[in-house]
Design a protein around this motif. Structure first.
Motif, PDB file in Angstrom:
ATOM      1  N   PHE A   1       0.812  -1.217   0.000  1.00 36.34           N
ATOM      2  CA  PHE A   1       0.000   0.000   0.000  1.00 36.34           C
ATOM      3  C   PHE A   1       0.848   1.271   0.000  1.00 36.34           C
ATOM      4  CE2 PHE A   1      -2.552  -3.333   1.928  1.00 36.34           C
ATOM      5  CZ  PHE A   1      -3.759  -3.203   1.275  1.00 36.34           C
ATOM      6  N   GLY A   2       2.153   1.120  -0.024  1.00 40.78           N
ATOM      7  CA  GLY A   2       3.025   2.278   0.046  1.00 40.78           C
ATOM      8  C   GLY A   2       3.953   2.356  -1.140  1.00 40.78           C
ATOM      9  N   LYS A   3       4.878   3.304  -1.066  1.00 40.47           N
ATOM     10  CA  LYS A   3       5.909   3.429  -2.095  1.00 40.47           C
ATOM     11  C   LYS A   3       7.140   4.070  -1.479  1.00 40.47           C
ATOM     12  CE  LYS A   3       4.322   7.937  -3.886  1.00 40.47           C
ATOM     13  NZ  LYS A   3       3.850   8.665  -5.078  1.00 40.47           N
ATOM     14  N   ILE A   4       8.276   3.849  -2.110  1.00 42.80           N
ATOM     15  CA  ILE A   4       9.542   4.411  -1.645  1.00 42.80           C
ATOM     16  C   ILE A   4       9.743   5.776  -2.294  1.00 42.80           C
ATOM     17  CG2 ILE A   4      12.059   4.115  -1.653  1.00 42.80           C
ATOM     18  CD1 ILE A   4      11.542   1.067  -1.742  1.00 42.80           C
ATOM     19  N   VAL A   5      10.052   6.777  -1.466  1.00 37.83           N
ATOM     20  CA  VAL A   5      10.302   8.116  -2.002  1.00 37.83           C
ATOM     21  C   VAL A   5      11.779   8.501  -1.897  1.00 37.83           C
ATOM     22  CG1 VAL A   5       7.959   8.910  -1.631  1.00 37.83           C
ATOM     23  CG2 VAL A   5       9.658   9.216   0.192  1.00 37.83           C
ATOM     24  N   CYS A   6      12.551   7.723  -1.141  1.00 33.35           N
ATOM     25  CA  CYS A   6      13.987   8.000  -1.037  1.00 33.35           C
ATOM     26  C   CYS A   6      14.725   6.757  -0.554  1.00 33.35           C
ATOM     27  CB  CYS A   6      14.253   9.162  -0.078  1.00 33.35           C
ATOM     28  SG  CYS A   6      15.999   9.613   0.093  1.00 33.35           S
ATOM     29  N   ILE A   7      15.845   6.453  -1.186  1.00 33.20           N
ATOM     30  CA  ILE A   7      16.808   5.485  -0.667  1.00 33.20           C
ATOM     31  C   ILE A   7      18.128   6.222  -0.533  1.00 33.20           C
ATOM     32  CG2 ILE A   7      18.054   3.317  -1.008  1.00 33.20           C
ATOM     33  CD1 ILE A   7      15.810   2.321  -2.761  1.00 33.20           C
ATOM     34  N   SER A   8      18.645   6.295   0.683  1.00 34.64           N
ATOM     35  CA  SER A   8      19.959   6.894   0.910  1.00 34.64           C
ATOM     36  C   SER A   8      20.966   5.790   1.193  1.00 34.64           C
ATOM     37  CB  SER A   8      19.916   7.875   2.083  1.00 34.64           C
ATOM     38  OG  SER A   8      19.118   9.002   1.784  1.00 34.64           O
ATOM     39  N   VAL A   9      22.148   5.936   0.635  1.00 25.17           N
ATOM     40  CA  VAL A   9      23.194   4.935   0.829  1.00 25.17           C
ATOM     41  C   VAL A   9      24.484   5.619   1.258  1.00 25.17           C
ATOM     42  CG1 VAL A   9      22.202   3.364  -0.881  1.00 25.17           C
ATOM     43  CG2 VAL A   9      23.931   5.016  -1.596  1.00 25.17           C
ATOM     44  N   GLY A  10      25.323   4.874   1.953  1.00 27.84           N
ATOM     45  CA  GLY A  10      26.622   5.382   2.363  1.00 27.84           C
ATOM     46  C   GLY A  10      27.645   4.270   2.358  1.00 27.84           C
ATOM     47  N   TYR A  11      28.882   4.612   2.076  1.00 30.15           N
ATOM     48  CA  TYR A  11      29.936   3.595   2.042  1.00 30.15           C
ATOM     49  C   TYR A  11      31.274   4.233   2.415  1.00 30.15           C
ATOM     50  CZ  TYR A  11      30.547   5.733  -2.580  1.00 30.15           C
ATOM     51  OH  TYR A  11      30.713   6.631  -3.593  1.00 30.15           O
ATOM     52  N   PHE A  12      32.143   3.405   2.982  1.00 28.69           N
ATOM     53  CA  PHE A  12      33.451   3.868   3.432  1.00 28.69           C
ATOM     54  C   PHE A  12      34.480   3.782   2.308  1.00 28.69           C
ATOM     55  CE2 PHE A  12      31.613   3.010   7.583  1.00 28.69           C
ATOM     56  CZ  PHE A  12      32.170   4.012   8.376  1.00 28.69           C
ATOM     57  N   ASN A  13      35.355   4.753   2.302  1.00 29.49           N
ATOM     58  CA  ASN A  13      36.549   4.722   1.468  1.00 29.49           C
ATOM     59  C   ASN A  13      37.721   5.032   2.395  1.00 29.49           C
ATOM     60  OD1 ASN A  13      38.668   6.317  -0.329  1.00 29.49           O
ATOM     61  ND2 ASN A  13      37.553   4.912  -1.653  1.00 29.49           N
TER      62      ASN A  13
END
Length: 237
Positions: free
Chosen positions: A62-74
């Motif tokens: 019944f919903g939807k995704i409006v944002c996916i945030s990602v992070g990664y180390f370098n």
């Protein structure tokens, strides 16, 4: 052991979701009836199905995704950088862009996805929305036939439970007790519906989602006994 994990092999993430339409009345009659049935145990007699609809974003059906945030180390010569970026806007584009990131940079056996309560919420929600939109699941989200130890997912909530299945600890509470800067200094999950549909302020949601992603990484650092990230080590892309 968690301390043996290579931080550069982990993709940290958080998602923000809302009901698929702005109003309950925007749903067709069949979907309204299905929502009434689906939500009856959660809302009980306190709310009508229409009054409870603001919470529909919790369910992928019944919903939807409006944002996916990602992070990664370098990490280069012991100098850390934590890079954060977000996918937002049209849901199909969000999902395809996220899938492309997984395929191009986090598709090897050594790579892991990490979220807070990710095994119960973020990972299955993303997978379900991909199936709904007829997007083939990337390897990291396709769990069919995998044994438990083959699932490439880390969950900071699960790590904090230490085997206790009765306990739920929110991200806000866990950051507080571990001395991690709180990501909940603007809005919280219950306000995303209003910010998205009424204020139409997607940038604010993106900032909130990125703060949660950073908090997940900070929690994992604390669980490893590592030094927390400093502001100058966090790079927004």
């Amino acid at each position: 052991m968690i301390s043996k994990l290579n931080l550069e092999n982990i993709l940290f993430l958080d998602i923000e979701t809302v009901p698929e339409t702005a109003q309950f009345s925007d749903l067709d009659e069949t979907k309204q009836q299905l929502w009434e049935t689906k939500s009856q145990y959660q809302r009980k007699d306190d709310y009508t199905a229409e009054e409870f609809y603001e919470r529909a974003g919790i369910w992928a059906e019944f919903g939807k995704i409006v944002c996916i945030s990602v992070g990664y180390f370098n990490i280069t010569n012991d100098v850390r950088a934590f890079r954060v970026t977000s996918f937002f806007g049209d849901e199909v584009k969000i999902l395809k862009d996220f899938k492309n990131l997984l395929i191009s940079h986090f598709s090897k056996a050594k790579h892991l996805l990490c979220a807070h309560n990710g095994k119960e919420f973020d990972f299955p929600y993303i997978a379900r929305r991909m199936v709904i939109h007829n997007i083939e699941l990337p390897y990291k989200l396709n769990l069919f036939g995998k044994k438990p130890w083959e699932v490439p997912h880390l969950d900071t909530l699960e790590l904090w439970k230490f085997g206790d299945y009765k306990n739920y600890t929110s991200l806000k509470l866990l950051t507080n007790v571990l001395g991690v800067p709180s990501p909940k200094d603007d809005i919280d999950g219950s306000e995303v519906y209003q910010v998205y549909y009424e204020e139409q302020d997607v940038d604010r949601i993106v900032q909130y989602c990125e703060k949660d992603t950073i908090a997940v990484a900070q929690i994992l650092l604390r669980l490893r006994g590592d030094e927390l990230l400093h502001d100058n080590e966090i790079i927004h892309i």
